[in-house]
Each structure stands twice: as C-alpha cells, then as structure tokens.
Design an enzyme around this catalytic site. Structure first.
Site, PDB file in Angstrom:
ATOM      1  N   ALA A  11      24.579  84.119  19.335  1.00 24.51           N
ATOM      2  CA  ALA A  11      25.829  83.703  18.674  1.00 24.51           C
ATOM      3  C   ALA A  11      26.721  82.833  19.560  1.00 24.51           C
ATOM      4  CB  ALA A  11      26.605  84.941  18.236  1.00 24.51           C
ATOM      5  N   SER A  12      26.327  82.640  20.825  1.00 27.33           N
ATOM      6  CA  SER A  12      27.231  81.935  21.743  1.00 27.33           C
ATOM      7  C   SER A  12      27.262  80.432  21.530  1.00 27.33           C
ATOM      8  CB  SER A  12      26.834  82.228  23.198  1.00 27.33           C
ATOM      9  OG  SER A  12      27.071  83.587  23.494  1.00 27.33           O
ATOM     10  N   ASN A  85      18.730  85.428  15.208  1.00 32.45           N
ATOM     11  CA  ASN A  85      18.788  83.981  15.396  1.00 32.45           C
ATOM     12  C   ASN A  85      18.387  83.544  16.813  1.00 32.45           C
ATOM     13  OD1 ASN A  85      20.070  81.125  15.020  1.00 32.45           O
ATOM     14  ND2 ASN A  85      21.195  82.039  16.728  1.00 32.45           N
ATOM     15  N   SER A 137      11.403  78.912  11.749  1.00 36.45           N
ATOM     16  CA  SER A 137      11.488  77.463  11.944  1.00 36.45           C
ATOM     17  C   SER A 137      10.443  76.805  11.053  1.00 36.45           C
ATOM     18  CB  SER A 137      11.195  77.105  13.404  1.00 36.45           C
ATOM     19  OG  SER A 137      11.040  75.702  13.530  1.00 36.45           O
ATOM     20  N   TYR A 149       5.751  78.127  20.516  1.00 35.91           N
ATOM     21  CA  TYR A 149       6.899  78.271  19.607  1.00 35.91           C
ATOM     22  C   TYR A 149       6.449  78.443  18.154  1.00 35.91           C
ATOM     23  CZ  TYR A 149      11.397  76.948  17.434  1.00 35.91           C
ATOM     24  OH  TYR A 149      12.554  76.913  16.682  1.00 35.91           O
ATOM     25  N   LYS A 153       7.064  81.689  15.716  1.00 33.74           N
ATOM     26  CA  LYS A 153       7.800  81.623  14.451  1.00 33.74           C
ATOM     27  C   LYS A 153       6.897  81.997  13.270  1.00 33.74           C
ATOM     28  CE  LYS A 153      11.857  80.353  16.061  1.00 33.74           C
ATOM     29  NZ  LYS A 153      13.034  81.212  15.946  1.00 33.74           N
ATOM     30  N   ILE A 182      17.757  70.354  13.584  1.00 31.56           N
ATOM     31  CA  ILE A 182      19.198  70.630  13.494  1.00 31.56           C
ATOM     32  C   ILE A 182      19.857  70.230  14.817  1.00 31.56           C
ATOM     33  CG2 ILE A 182      20.949  72.410  13.058  1.00 31.56           C
ATOM     34  CD1 ILE A 182      19.054  72.183  10.664  1.00 31.56           C
TER      35      ILE A 182
HETATM   36  P1  NAI Z   1      20.542  77.129  21.132  1.00 34.39           P
HETATM   37  O1  NAI Z   1      19.684  76.999  22.336  1.00 34.39           O
HETATM   38  O2  NAI Z   1      21.566  76.107  20.855  1.00 34.39           O
HETATM   39  O3  NAI Z   1      21.210  78.592  21.090  1.00 34.39           O
HETATM   40  C1  NAI Z   1      20.413  79.736  21.238  1.00 34.39           C
HETATM   41  C2  NAI Z   1      21.258  80.906  21.707  1.00 34.39           C
HETATM   42  O4  NAI Z   1      20.380  82.041  21.852  1.00 34.39           O
HETATM   43  C3  NAI Z   1      21.923  80.674  23.068  1.00 34.39           C
HETATM   44  O5  NAI Z   1      23.289  81.003  23.019  1.00 34.39           O
HETATM   45  C4  NAI Z   1      21.156  81.614  24.007  1.00 34.39           C
HETATM   46  O6  NAI Z   1      21.971  82.112  25.068  1.00 34.39           O
HETATM   47  C5  NAI Z   1      20.725  82.722  23.054  1.00 34.39           C
HETATM   48  N1  NAI Z   1      19.565  83.467  23.559  1.00 34.39           N
HETATM   49  C6  NAI Z   1      18.419  82.964  24.087  1.00 34.39           C
HETATM   50  N2  NAI Z   1      17.617  83.961  24.480  1.00 34.39           N
HETATM   51  C7  NAI Z   1      18.251  85.123  24.198  1.00 34.39           C
HETATM   52  C8  NAI Z   1      17.927  86.496  24.369  1.00 34.39           C
HETATM   53  N3  NAI Z   1      16.779  86.881  24.954  1.00 34.39           N
HETATM   54  N4  NAI Z   1      18.801  87.431  23.950  1.00 34.39           N
HETATM   55  C9  NAI Z   1      19.980  87.063  23.380  1.00 34.39           C
HETATM   56  N5  NAI Z   1      20.352  85.775  23.202  1.00 34.39           N
HETATM   57  C10 NAI Z   1      19.493  84.818  23.609  1.00 34.39           C
HETATM   58  O7  NAI Z   1      19.497  77.189  19.883  1.00 34.39           O
HETATM   59  P2  NAI Z   1      19.715  76.799  18.330  1.00 34.39           P
HETATM   60  O8  NAI Z   1      19.248  75.406  18.129  1.00 34.39           O
HETATM   61  O9  NAI Z   1      21.062  77.190  17.900  1.00 34.39           O
HETATM   62  O10 NAI Z   1      18.610  77.738  17.657  1.00 34.39           O
HETATM   63  C11 NAI Z   1      18.917  78.970  17.070  1.00 34.39           C
HETATM   64  C12 NAI Z   1      17.667  79.458  16.357  1.00 34.39           C
HETATM   65  O11 NAI Z   1      17.251  78.515  15.376  1.00 34.39           O
HETATM   66  C13 NAI Z   1      16.468  79.687  17.258  1.00 34.39           C
HETATM   67  O12 NAI Z   1      15.740  80.822  16.851  1.00 34.39           O
HETATM   68  C14 NAI Z   1      15.645  78.446  17.044  1.00 34.39           C
HETATM   69  O13 NAI Z   1      14.277  78.655  17.296  1.00 34.39           O
HETATM   70  C15 NAI Z   1      15.900  78.191  15.573  1.00 34.39           C
HETATM   71  N6  NAI Z   1      15.660  76.822  15.158  1.00 34.39           N
HETATM   72  C16 NAI Z   1      16.396  75.771  15.669  1.00 34.39           C
HETATM   73  C17 NAI Z   1      16.136  74.488  15.251  1.00 34.39           C
HETATM   74  C18 NAI Z   1      16.907  73.313  15.740  1.00 34.39           C
HETATM   75  O14 NAI Z   1      16.533  72.163  15.409  1.00 34.39           O
HETATM   76  N7  NAI Z   1      17.956  73.471  16.518  1.00 34.39           N
HETATM   77  C19 NAI Z   1      15.057  74.194  14.302  1.00 34.39           C
HETATM   78  C20 NAI Z   1      14.352  75.356  13.831  1.00 34.39           C
HETATM   79  C21 NAI Z   1      14.659  76.609  14.257  1.00 34.39           C
END
Ligand code: NAI
Length: 246
Positions: A11-12, A85, A137, A149, A153, A182
């Site tokens: 959520a950060s 998430n 994803s 990855y 997923k 995204i």
């Molecule tokens: P991001 O990297 O911007 O944010 C991910 C957050 O998850 C970060 O705040 C991180 O500290 C936290 N995190 C990572 N490992 C963790 C753990 N072990 N325990 C608790 N928190 C943890 O990533 P984004 O882009 O916001 O992605 C969110 C989700 O959406 C992910 O599951 C990603 O695979 C999925 N997703 C993202 C896409 C994109 O294009 N950005 C596309 C498809 C899926």
C-alpha cells in the site's frame, strides 16, 4: 456506524496506494500493509489517521502476517476485504535468470500471497463473510523475460480459483484483477526503449493509471457486488486479446 475494514498489501506506493485511496473514499477503514515504512507513513498521513493505519508487514513472513491480522481484528473486529497487491519483478530471459531471481519473485508474489490468503480464509470462514481480491497480472498469459513473474501470477490465478471453490459456501468471494501496463514506480524502472515498444503493442496505445485498477477493486469490494467469484478481470487496455501493432 462502524466502518468496514479493508487490508491492502503493497500500500505504500503505486497500485496499492491508489487502492487504499479509493477504499477510503468508499468508506472503508484501510490497513496499509507494506515493508516500506517511509512511504507507508506518508500514505497514512495523506489518508488521515482516522481512516487508516500503516502496519509494517512482509507478506513472506508467517509471523508478520499473523501480527497484521491480529492487529487488524483488534481495530475492526472483522476483516471485510483483503486485497493482495504486494508484488515484485526481476525480469530476464530464462538463460540469464538466476535461481535466486526466480525464487525471490515466487516467494513474494505466490508464496506471500498464499500466506495472506490462508490467514484471511481462516478468519473469513469463521465470520461467514468476506472478500479476497488478488492482484495478478495480464502477464500470467505469457511475457518474454518474465518466466518467474508470469509463473508466479499464473499461480495467483490458480490460487484464486481454488479459494473461490473452497470458500464459496462460507459467503466469501475470491476474485483476481489482472492489470496490464500501468504507470507506477514498478514500470517507471523500465528502459524508455522497452516501454515505447510495450506501449506500441497496446490496443489503446497508452498505459493505464493506478486508479484504473483501484476502480475495479472498488467494484469487487462493494457490498452491492454479489455472485461474482473465481473470476479474473483484466484492466489492461485490451492487451489480453493480443499485441496490436496497427
Ligand atoms: P510498486 O513496485 O510500485 O509497489 C509495490 C509495493 O509492494 C511497494 O510499496 C513494496 O514496498 C511492496 N512490497 C514488495 N514486496 C513486499 C512484501 N514482501 N511484503 C509487503 N510489501 C511488499 O508495484 P505496482 O506497480 O504498484 O504493482 C502492484 C501489483 O500490481 C503487483 O502485484 C504487480 O505485480 C501488479 N501489477 C503491476 C503492473 C504494472 O504495470 N505496474 C501490471 C500488472 C500487475
């Protein structure tokens, strides 16, 4: 009236932060679970302490996940929605990928999500109510350079379908949202040349924004949304149909 409680991991920042913002607007008390304390505290301040609480949690650690749910129950009395998430990428062609890079991605995206789901399932089964929303994803369908990855997923999609079967009779709905490209800190790490190619392959010729995913999570979390379980909803600008170069 007491607010319903929604936990969102990761959520950060990025999509998780947008989900938290939308959930707050929808009237939930939001538990912000993440390992990133600094940004987590910023999100907490932005949403307002009466609307949310940041709890440090690494989803790969069973003890930390237990603590997350215990503290959430103390706050809310019930767990209404869990949004899994948190996720990471470590992209490489398979011939360049180390076993550590494979394990790290499976560990967070699949094993961590499973640990969260198990704890949510135990509580929601007893409550006889709840929603689990897993962020998968579009890449689960296949993406070169993402053998770790995409497999993680695909596992999340399978997990979602199994839990829909196991929890259906306990009034717990389990669904997945599959985002495509995204604009978040995750994709901002990509090289510009790679990003340009990915955008060119999009039917929409543009990236989505985190709020696009949050809106669908909001729909799945809403009390008025009933009788939908075990589904994967794509938020990918049509990319799951296929790459579109015209
Ligand atoms: P991001 O990297 O911007 O944010 C991910 C957050 O998850 C970060 O705040 C991180 O500290 C936290 N995190 C990572 N490992 C963790 C753990 N072990 N325990 C608790 N928190 C943890 O990533 P984004 O882009 O916001 O992605 C969110 C989700 O959406 C992910 O599951 C990603 O695979 C999925 N997703 C993202 C896409 C994109 O294009 N950005 C596309 C498809 C899926």
């Amino acid at each position: 009236m007491k607010k319903p409680l929604l936990i969102v991991t990761g959520a950060s920042k990025g999509i998780g932060k947008a989900i938290a913002q939308q959930a707050k607007n929808d009237g939930f008390f939001v538990i912000l679970a993440d390992t990133d304390l600094v940004n987590g505290m910023l999100v907490e301040a932005e949403l307002g302490t009466g609307n949310c609480k940041y709890i440090s949690c690494n989803i790969c650690d069973e003890g930390e996940v237990m603590n997350l749910f215990e503290k959430s129950l103390e706050i809310g009395g019930e767990i209404d929605v869990v949004v899994n998430n948190a996720g990471i990428t470590k992209d490489k062609m398979i011939w360049n990928m180390t076993l550590d890079e494979f394990d790290a991605v499976i560990n967070v995206n699949l094993r961590g999500t499973w640990i969260m789901c198990r704890q949510a399932a135990k509580i929601m089964k007893t409550q006889n109510s709840g929603r689990i929303i897993n962020i998968a994803s579009r890449a689960w369908l296949g993406n070169a350079g993402q053998s770790n990855y995409a497999a993680s997923k695909a596992g999340v999609v399978a997990l979602t379908r199994v839990l829909a079967l196991e929890l259906g009779k306990y009034n717990v709905y389990v669904n997945a949202v599959a985002p495509g490209l995204i604009d978040t800190p995750l994709t901002q790490k990509l090289e510009k040349s790679v990003l340009d190619k990915l955008i060119a392959a999009q039917p929409t010729k543009k990236m989505g924004v985190a709020a696009d995913v949050a809106n669908v999570v909001s729909f799945l979390a809403a009390e008025k949304t009933q009788f939908i379980t075990g589904q994967v909803i794509y938020v990918d600008g049509g990319k799951n149909i296929g790459a579109n170069m015209i």
